[in-house]
Structures are given as C-alpha cells and as structure tokens.
Design an enzyme around this catalytic site. Structure first.
Site, PDB file in Angstrom:
ATOM      1  N   ASP A   1      15.723  31.822  28.100  1.00 37.36           N
ATOM      2  CA  ASP A   1      16.837  31.283  28.874  1.00 37.36           C
ATOM      3  C   ASP A   1      18.101  31.140  28.038  1.00 37.36           C
ATOM      4  O   ASP A   1      19.207  31.097  28.574  1.00 37.36           O
ATOM      5  CB  ASP A   1      16.433  29.927  29.455  1.00 37.36           C
TER       6      ASP A   1
ATOM      7  N   MET B   1      21.022  24.967  35.242  1.00 39.05           N
ATOM      8  CA  MET B   1      22.330  25.473  35.658  1.00 39.05           C
ATOM      9  C   MET B   1      22.880  26.544  34.717  1.00 39.05           C
ATOM     10  O   MET B   1      23.956  27.080  34.963  1.00 39.05           O
ATOM     11  CB  MET B   1      23.332  24.308  35.716  1.00 39.05           C
ATOM     12  N   ARG B   2      22.136  26.860  33.634  1.00 39.58           N
ATOM     13  CA  ARG B   2      22.661  27.838  32.690  1.00 39.58           C
ATOM     14  C   ARG B   2      22.865  29.197  33.356  1.00 39.58           C
ATOM     15  O   ARG B   2      23.820  29.912  33.055  1.00 39.58           O
ATOM     16  CB  ARG B   2      21.744  27.953  31.479  1.00 39.58           C
ATOM     17  N   ALA B   3      21.963  29.570  34.263  1.00 44.06           N
ATOM     18  CA  ALA B   3      22.080  30.866  34.922  1.00 44.06           C
ATOM     19  C   ALA B   3      23.379  30.960  35.717  1.00 44.06           C
ATOM     20  O   ALA B   3      24.052  32.006  35.702  1.00 44.06           O
ATOM     21  CB  ALA B   3      20.880  31.098  35.843  1.00 44.06           C
TER      22      ALA B   3
ATOM     23  N   VAL C   1      26.265  31.433  33.200  1.00 39.09           N
ATOM     24  CA  VAL C   1      26.248  32.769  32.595  1.00 39.09           C
ATOM     25  C   VAL C   1      26.691  33.814  33.607  1.00 39.09           C
ATOM     26  O   VAL C   1      27.462  34.733  33.284  1.00 39.09           O
ATOM     27  CB  VAL C   1      24.846  33.094  32.043  1.00 39.09           C
TER      28      VAL C   1
END
Length: 663
Positions: free
Chosen positions: A193, A274-276, A279
C-alpha cells in the site's frame, strides 16, 4: 562508464514507462512497484529513466544535496551560506538486497560521539538518493525492517538516525522504484500500500515485437554510444516534456466531478484507508499535466485507477492483484460529471517521446489465478489402487497458532521461532564482530571506566577506545523453512477428506506467509515422490500447486520422506542458518516398494538423528484406526495430531508437546 540503454528505445511495456514518467513529473505520486517475470526490462527501464531527469542545483560541498534556493535548515552539513550554486545530473542510487541498516540510513561514529560529544555522521544511501531515484531490485527479498525504514523516509521526506541519545536528521526526498518477481515471494499488504503505483509486466508473445527487442539489445551491446546517439532526439523530446509537465502541474484543475469518480471507484473496490484516493488524485493530475492539459478528465481517472488500485485490493497472499475493468467503467459512468471538457487529441499516456506503440499481443496469464477444479486427470473412484482422482478444491482456511522450532536459531529475520537477531529485545552484550551496529552503552562504559586514569583522562569526557565498545546482543524472531510432505495416494483420495487436508495445509501456508517463512512442497503417490515446489518465499505458488494436486495410486511413504530429506540437505547448503519444520500429512500407510514399512521407518529415523523438528498430521479415518501416523511421528522424533484436531486450540497444545520432546 557504461552508456545506459535509452528509455525511449524500450520496446513495449507501455504501462511501466507511463508509471515511471508520471512519478518523474510528480514525485508526490509515491513511487512505483514493478512486478513481473525475469527478463522483462524492469531494471533496464528504471536505470534509463535517470538520464531523462533534469539536472539539479545543489549547494557546493553539501553531502546531502541541499537545494540552494531552499536549503534544509536541519542539514548536518549546514547552515549553508548564500553563494553560487552547483549543478549535477540526477542520481539513481541502487539499494542492494543484502545492505545493512547503517548502509541505508548512515552511521554515527559512536566512539567520537562518546569521547568528543560530536555528531560525526557518515551519510547512507538515503542521503545519496535525495532529489533523485532510489531503486530497489528484488524489493520483496529485502529485510522487513529495511523496507520499513525505506518507506518511512519516502513518506516523510526525511531520514532520522538515532543511536543512544545522539540524533541526526536530514532531508531525503526521492523517487522510489521497486522491482520484484512474484515467484520469489510477495510483499506484505501493508507495504504494498505504501507504493503509489504498481505495474504488472510480462514478455510479449508477439513474435515481431520479440524480434525487435533482440535487435535493439544486440545493437546496444555492440555499440552503446552509437545506439544512444540514434535515440538522442527522442530522449531530448521526452526530457523537455517532463520539464513542461512539471511546470504545468500546479495549474491542473481537479474538479469535483473527477474527485467524485475517484472516491466512488475506491469505495466500489473496497480498498482500505484513504491513501488510494490521494494517490489516484495525484496520478490523475500528473496524467493531465503529461498530456499538456489543465483539466483532469474521466480518462485520467480511469488510467489512474488501473495503476493505483490493483495491489491495494489483495486481502491475502493467495489473491492475485488485478482490477475488474468492466466494474471500473460502470462506476465511472455512474458517477460521470458534467464539468469534464472534451478530451484533446493527446490523451492520457499519449505520446511516448518516440517510444514504440503499445503491445497489441497477449499479455500472459495471471500467475496468481488458481486452477479450476478438474485439472490433473479425469475423476475415477477413489481407493488404494492404480486409479487417479482429479484435483479437489481446498476447504476454507482457518486461523492457526504458531508452530515454532524449539531452541534459539540465527536465521533470517521473521516472526516464527526464537533467534539471535540484530533487532529485538536486548539480552546481553558482546564484543562486536566487524562494524558496530547496536551499541550497548552501559557495557561500553563499564569496560572503559577502569582505564580512565591510565589513559590520562583530564576532562569530563570519557576516553573510549575500540576495545571498549560492546555490541548489544538481541533476541527476536526468525523465519523458518516449513516443508510440507503430503500423501497424495489412493488411500487419501476421498474427496471430503482431501478437501479438509488441503484446507489445513492452506491454513498453515497462510500462517507461513505472515511469519515470513520459506515453504516447500513434496508429494508422494504411485511409485515415487516429487518436489512439487522447491523451497521458496512464494507461498501463493505453493497454494496453487496444492490446489491442483491430484490423488491416486499406491503409497510410497519412504520415497516421500527420503525426497524431503534430500530437499533439506540441499537447502542446508544454500541457507545453513535457516532451521526447518517438517509437516508430514498422511494416514501413515506405506504400500509402495519392497518392505515399505521398514524402509519408511529407517527414512523417518534420519530426521530424528539430525534433530529436525517435525509434526505428523494424521489423516486416517474410519471406525477402525491402526495408529500408523502416531508410529511414524515416534520414528521422526516429533508428534502427531489428527486432522480433526488441527485447529487453533489443538495446535497450541501441539507446539507445547513438540517443545517438551525437544527439552
């Protein structure tokens, strides 16, 4: 210096090239992980990218490549005074798999720190890579603690080195690129991730494209400088386009419609955290800038999803990364906004600076897909005869407790058995062997204290010499080799029983993945045994082999044990520090070869004589039980557990029994 292969001369691999270029345009995307089989130009493309990056202005003499316009106020070589700037090409720094922690983050001169109270710091690779590329080949084989340090620095833009109260911080912003071959093991989902984008690469199956790959490779090897000169114009075009896209990036508008599509896509594919979303937003913005636009389109969002989401959808190591493109298109259509202008002629990813057109040939099969039921032969009635039964699907895996090898080892870092490691709790002190890595302060002071008068100490500082230094002895956990020896004979062929057996082995494989073990699989049936999977870190490969395992024939138990013994012997030569745990899955019958029972007993005693930890999973069923698996466990010097007992609570008792026998 060897002339690198030009980036624009790489044939095919359009997703790989696009992902690298997007990170060059916007390093905030978070790097790229390149997954694929060997020989697919992964390393070639990464090394070629560095030649396309613009030069960087640096403070002359600064070992940490500070930007003269914005020098790092905490730079160990600072403070920097105003003056003429120097320029140098962007660097590509390679992190070897066997690198130490000190080589990665840098090392403090502990002796000078104690004696003089100065921060004598030798920069590591994270400092060298600042404002350039940090490339990690075979990142899946890198030790976990190094990966953690690496990704923390990439996320924070700084590296921290702290040793016994002495701290150093320096800027470390770089484009992180990792490559890996999934056959050699997977990264943990938490680490996957942390890479912004991921790309799956495979060799083209199109003959014409393969011919062109060979032609260009041979031309470069024969005349590197001449070959590079022929691609100089294309390289310059892409270099200028990167500069233009960087300047345009701040002007790109990410509208509410595109944001809704990003959020809806991440929610639809149930990615964690929420990283996706972040990104995808950065990637879509970089795609627009790369295309020369100031507005993010739905096409940018779609391409961003294909690069940013596949590796974030894995729930366990047996899931293949990937994305359902029909579902993606449906989600984007459902949440399409009205604020997207018509796409221009130069869409996302368009224009490769003279690079070849996308490969239109087959892209290879999904290596992680499980075979469908029915492979391995036509179904026949089960039994101990010569008939063969088709592969049976495994039952649902379940959570297991730890099966550990008794004693204290010195193997590779992991999470299974006790071991002396560089990381873990401190258990004592010793003289360092080689470079000092973990100082034991109290032991060092105790060793130096009696000699202070003889050494002429006159001030408050402690006079420390090399012989006084003491290394902290630490105890942590190691990964082991878990070797499965599975009976696939006719006596095991009952569909319900074999499904339960495979489910149990699959559960232990999942546990092995989480504990960073190597695994191997030996099967025996008919007249012989075979190594279905040599020892590897790829537990998903083991799961695929297990899933497609057919059954039938006689039971050459001795052959299976001897084959397993041979696998351990060879692996001991390759990796002598890694201890093994042998898991034999059988009903204990031995019907293959002359004197099968006696021969199996002699084979089992080889393991006992060498002190190999072992467990026998007793698969015998029926109203009358012969207890043969229990006898086998006694010959092995291990313990036996029935298939019905192979659950978490039972395994906990089993571990204690194994340890009691070894005591």
């Amino acid at each position: 210096m060897t002339t690198p292969f030009p980036f624009t001369a790489v044939v095919g691999q359009d997703d790989l090239r696009l992902a690298l270029l997007l990170n060059a345009v916007s390093p905030a995307v978070g790097g790229v992980l390149v997954r694929g089989e060997k020989g697919t130009a992964k390393s070639t493309a990464v090394r070629a990218l560095s030649a396309l990056l613009p030069e960087v202005d640096v403070v002359p003499g600064c070992r940490f490549s500070c930007d003269p316009a914005e020098p790092d106020p905490a730079c160990p070589d600072g403070p920097h005074e105003a003056g003429p700037a120097g320029a140098r090409p962007s660097r590509m720094v390679e992190l070897p798999v066997g690198a130490s922690e000190d080589r990665l983050v840098g090392a403090l001169d502990i002796e000078r720190a104690l004696a003089e109270g100065v921060k004598a710091f030798e920069p590591g690779l994270l400092a060298d890579a600042h404002r350039g590329i940090l490339y990690v080949d075979e990142v899946n084989l890198l030790h976990d603690h190094l990966v953690d340090l690496l990704l923390d620095a990439a996320a924070m833009g700084a590296s921290y080195v702290e040793r016994e109260g002495v701290s150093v911080r320096h800027a470390s912003k770089f484009l992180l690129v990792g490559t890996m071959n999934p056959e050699e093991g997977e990264l943990r989902p938490q680490l996957l991730d942390r890479f912004g984008l991921t790309v799956e690469v495979a060799a083209s199956r199109e003959p014409d494209q393969r011919v062109e790959v060979v032609r260009r490779r041979l031309a470069h090897d024969d005349d590197p400088s001449g070959f590079a000169a022929r691609w100089a114009d294309e390289e310059a075009t892409v270099r200028q386009r990167i500069v233009a896209a960087r300047e345009l990036l701040a002007s790109v508008r990410l509208g509410d419609g595109a944001l809704r599509q990003i959020a809806a896509t991440c929610a639809a594919f149930e990615v964690d955290g929420m990283r996706a979303d972040i990104v995808m937003a950065r990637t879509a913005t970089a795609l627009a800038a790369w295309a020369g636009r100031t507005e993010v389109l739905a096409e940018d969002v779609r391409q961003a999803a294909l690069l940013a989401l596949p590796h974030r959808r894995r729930r366990n190591p047996f899931d293949a990364p990937g994305l359902d493109e029909d579902k993606l298109d449906q989600t984007l259509e459902e949440y399409s906004g009205d604020d997207d202008p018509d796409p221009g002629p130069d869409g996302p990813g368009g224009g490769g600076g003279g690079a070849p057109e996308p490969d239109s040939g087959p892209q290879g099969e999904d290596a992680g897909a499980r075979p469908e039921e029915g492979e391995g032969g036509q179904p026949q009635p089960s039994g101990a005869g010569s008939g063969e039964q088709s592969a049976v699907r495994a039952a649902e895996p379940f959570r297991t407790k730890v099966l550990s090898v008794p004693g204290i080892g010195e193997g590779a870092a992991g999470r299974r058995s006790r071991a002396r490691t560089e990381h873990g709790r401190t258990t004592g002190a010793r003289r360092p062997r080689g470079a000092l890595t973990k100082l034991h302060l109290a032991a060092t002071v105790q060793a130096a204290a009696p000699h202070q008068r003889a050494r002429g100490r006159s001030g408050p500082g402690l006079v420390v010499r090399r012989d006084d230094l003491r290394q902290a002895a630490r105890e942590g956990r190691e990964g082991n080799l878990v070797l499965f020896v599975v009976d696939a004979s006719g006596s095991m062929a009952a569909r319900q029983r074999m499904s339960a057996v495979k489910g149990a082995v699959l559960s232990l494989l999942l546990d092995a993945y989480q504990r960073r073990d190597k695994v191997g699989l030996v099967t025996f049936r008919g007249a012989a045994a075979e190594v279905a999977l040599p020892p590897t870190s790829s537990v998903d490969a083991a799961a695929a082999r297990l899933e497609s395992l057919p059954t039938g024939g006689r039971t050459p138990l001795a052959a299976g044990l001897l084959k397993a013994h041979d696998v351990l012997r060879v692996e001991r030569l390759r990796d002598p520090a890694r201890r093994a745990l042998v898991v034999v899955v059988t009903d204990g019958r031995a019907t293959g070869g002359p004197e099968p029972v006696a021969l199996a007993g002699r084979a089992a005693r080889l393991f006992a004589a060498e002190g190999v930890a072992s467990v026998v999973v007793d698969c015998e069923s029926g109203p009358v039980r012969l207890g043969l698996a229990g006898q086998l466990a006694g010959e092995l010097g291990g313990t036996a557990v029935t298939l019905d007992e192979l659950r978490a609570d039972s395994i906990a008792g089993l571990v204690k029994d194994v340890q009691r026998r070894a005591a």
